[in-house]
Design an enzyme around this catalytic site. Structure first.
Site, PDB file in Angstrom:
ATOM      1  N   ASN A   7      -2.812   7.984   5.935  1.00 37.70           N
ATOM      2  CA  ASN A   7      -2.070   7.648   4.725  1.00 37.70           C
ATOM      3  C   ASN A   7      -3.060   7.519   3.567  1.00 37.70           C
ATOM      4  O   ASN A   7      -3.823   6.562   3.508  1.00 37.70           O
ATOM      5  CB  ASN A   7      -1.311   6.329   4.963  1.00 37.70           C
ATOM      6  N   LYS A   9      -2.370   6.869   0.615  1.00 39.63           N
ATOM      7  CA  LYS A   9      -1.833   5.948  -0.412  1.00 39.63           C
ATOM      8  C   LYS A   9      -1.986   6.618  -1.786  1.00 39.63           C
ATOM      9  O   LYS A   9      -1.926   7.842  -1.863  1.00 39.63           O
ATOM     10  CB  LYS A   9      -2.511   4.585  -0.331  1.00 39.63           C
ATOM     11  N   GLU A  94       3.740  -1.993   1.613  1.00 35.82           N
ATOM     12  CA  GLU A  94       3.475  -1.986   0.171  1.00 35.82           C
ATOM     13  C   GLU A  94       4.748  -1.661  -0.609  1.00 35.82           C
ATOM     14  O   GLU A  94       4.923  -2.098  -1.740  1.00 35.82           O
ATOM     15  CB  GLU A  94       2.342  -0.992  -0.144  1.00 35.82           C
ATOM     16  N   GLU A 164       2.431  -2.311  11.695  1.00 34.38           N
ATOM     17  CA  GLU A 164       1.339  -2.658  10.789  1.00 34.38           C
ATOM     18  C   GLU A 164       1.497  -4.112  10.343  1.00 34.38           C
ATOM     19  O   GLU A 164       2.283  -4.393   9.425  1.00 34.38           O
ATOM     20  CB  GLU A 164       1.387  -1.781   9.528  1.00 34.38           C
ATOM     21  N   GLY A 170      -5.751  -3.312   4.987  1.00 40.30           N
ATOM     22  CA  GLY A 170      -6.812  -3.344   3.985  1.00 40.30           C
ATOM     23  C   GLY A 170      -7.662  -4.617   3.988  1.00 40.30           C
ATOM     24  O   GLY A 170      -8.427  -4.849   3.059  1.00 40.30           O
ATOM     25  N   SER A 210      -6.328  -1.845   9.091  1.00 32.21           N
ATOM     26  CA  SER A 210      -7.789  -1.974   9.244  1.00 32.21           C
ATOM     27  C   SER A 210      -8.348  -1.239  10.461  1.00 32.21           C
ATOM     28  O   SER A 210      -9.310  -1.704  11.073  1.00 32.21           O
ATOM     29  CB  SER A 210      -8.206  -3.454   9.265  1.00 32.21           C
ATOM     30  N   GLY A 231      -5.382   3.937   6.823  1.00 31.45           N
ATOM     31  CA  GLY A 231      -5.453   3.978   5.367  1.00 31.45           C
ATOM     32  C   GLY A 231      -6.893   4.236   4.921  1.00 31.45           C
ATOM     33  O   GLY A 231      -7.386   5.360   4.960  1.00 31.45           O
ATOM     34  N   GLY A 232      -7.580   3.167   4.556  1.00 33.24           N
ATOM     35  CA  GLY A 232      -8.927   3.271   3.987  1.00 33.24           C
ATOM     36  C   GLY A 232      -9.885   4.184   4.745  1.00 33.24           C
ATOM     37  O   GLY A 232     -10.612   4.976   4.126  1.00 33.24           O
TER      38      GLY A 232
HETATM   39  P1  13P Z   1      -5.815   0.288   6.088  1.00 34.72           P
HETATM   40  O1  13P Z   1      -6.178   1.198   7.215  1.00 34.72           O
HETATM   41  O2  13P Z   1      -6.589   0.560   4.830  1.00 34.72           O
HETATM   42  O3  13P Z   1      -5.819  -1.139   6.500  1.00 34.72           O
HETATM   43  O4  13P Z   1      -4.299   0.636   5.696  1.00 34.72           O
HETATM   44  C1  13P Z   1      -3.358   0.678   6.682  1.00 34.72           C
HETATM   45  C2  13P Z   1      -2.114   1.237   6.112  1.00 34.72           C
HETATM   46  O5  13P Z   1      -1.426   0.602   5.340  1.00 34.72           O
HETATM   47  C3  13P Z   1      -1.748   2.596   6.517  1.00 34.72           C
HETATM   48  O6  13P Z   1      -0.444   2.869   6.165  1.00 34.72           O
END
Ligand code: 13P
Length: 249
Positions: A7, A9, A94, A164, A170, A210, A231-232
């Site tokens: 993702n 984002k 989010e 999640e 994050g 994370s 995500g990150g």
């Molecule tokens: P992170 O991996 O940055 O924690 O984000 C997870 C996320 O929200 C993926 O949709």
């Protein structure tokens, strides 16, 4: 087959997505992992063009809860499909918090996505307050029941539940492996109660929050975890290709 969903984002312009794919493509050679890239909607078409002929799938990060018409700024399921998406993320925390998406809207989105032959990555997860009040079970159950209300059992073949925990997104914090396992079991049990035992066993569940190069192997090894939502750690293609090598199929 394990699913790895990336993702992006609200990150990366068209030229950055292009550069990313050009770097990732030659470094991704696993046929035992299904990789789904979810760039911003503005880059779906270019990503679709660049990924043509590869095994990498394309997903969108959100869709409208209406099919068409007067929804300025929204993007319909049909439009996403037309841009090359085969997956769509629905109910990300989010969006639940910042855009106040509730269970009813999420349920509508899931139905519209399925109607447009998009596979749904349906996100659920407890907040830190829920966790501290020991309400995780109750919250996950309610989110699953609201989101999947009115679906036929065979439609679950096109739904992936993404667990999640909101506090893990994050933050660099992840639940203990045994906590992830127990949430996965609870999710399966809820689906079994709402549909059938077979549905509870079969439903695909991925973990997100994370995930990084250090923990991806141990989390992906868990029996009830069918993949990861990242995500990150997906944003740098070189780093991400290393992570992809470490995932347990
Ligand atoms: P992170 O991996 O940055 O924690 O984000 C997870 C996320 O929200 C993926 O949709």
């Amino acid at each position: 087959m394990k699913k790895i969903i990336a993702n992006f984002k609200m990150n990366k312009t068209n030229s950055q997505v292009k550069e990313y794919i050009m770097k990732l493509l030659p470094r991704f050679d696993r046929d035992d992992v299904e990789l789904v890239l979810c760039p911003p909607a503005t880059s779906l078409s270019i990503a679709n063009f660049l990924l043509d002929g590869s095994l990498i799938k394309l997903g969108a990060q959100n869709l409208s809860d209406e099919e068409e018409g007067k929804n300025t700024g929204d993007i319909s399921g049909e439009m996403l499909k037309d841009c090359g998406a085969s997956y769509v993320i629905v109910g990300h925390s989010e969006r639940r918090t910042k855009f106040r998406e509730n269970g009813k809207a999420i349920n509508k989105k899931i139905k519209i996505a399925l109607k447009n032959r998009l596979k749904v990555i349906f996100c659920i997860g407890e907040s830190l307050t829920d966790k501290n009040l020991q309400k995780t079970q109750e919250v996950l159950k309610a989110q699953i029941e609201d989101g999947l209300k009115g679906l036929y059992e065979n439609e679950l073949d096109n739904i992936i539940i993404a667990y999640e925990p909101v506090w893990a997104i994050g933050s660099g914090k992840t639940p203990l492996l045994k906590e992830i396992e127990s949430s996965m079991k609870l999710i399966r049990k809820t689906v079994a109660n709402d549909f059938s035992n077979k549905a509870g066993e079969k439903i695909e569940i991925v973990y997100g929050g994370s995930v990084d190069n250090k923990n991806c192997n141990s989390i992906s090894k868990l029996k009830d975890v069918n993949g990861l939502l990242i995500g990150g750690a997906c944003l740098d293609p070189i780093n991400f290709s290393q992570l992809l090598r470490d995932v347990k199929a």
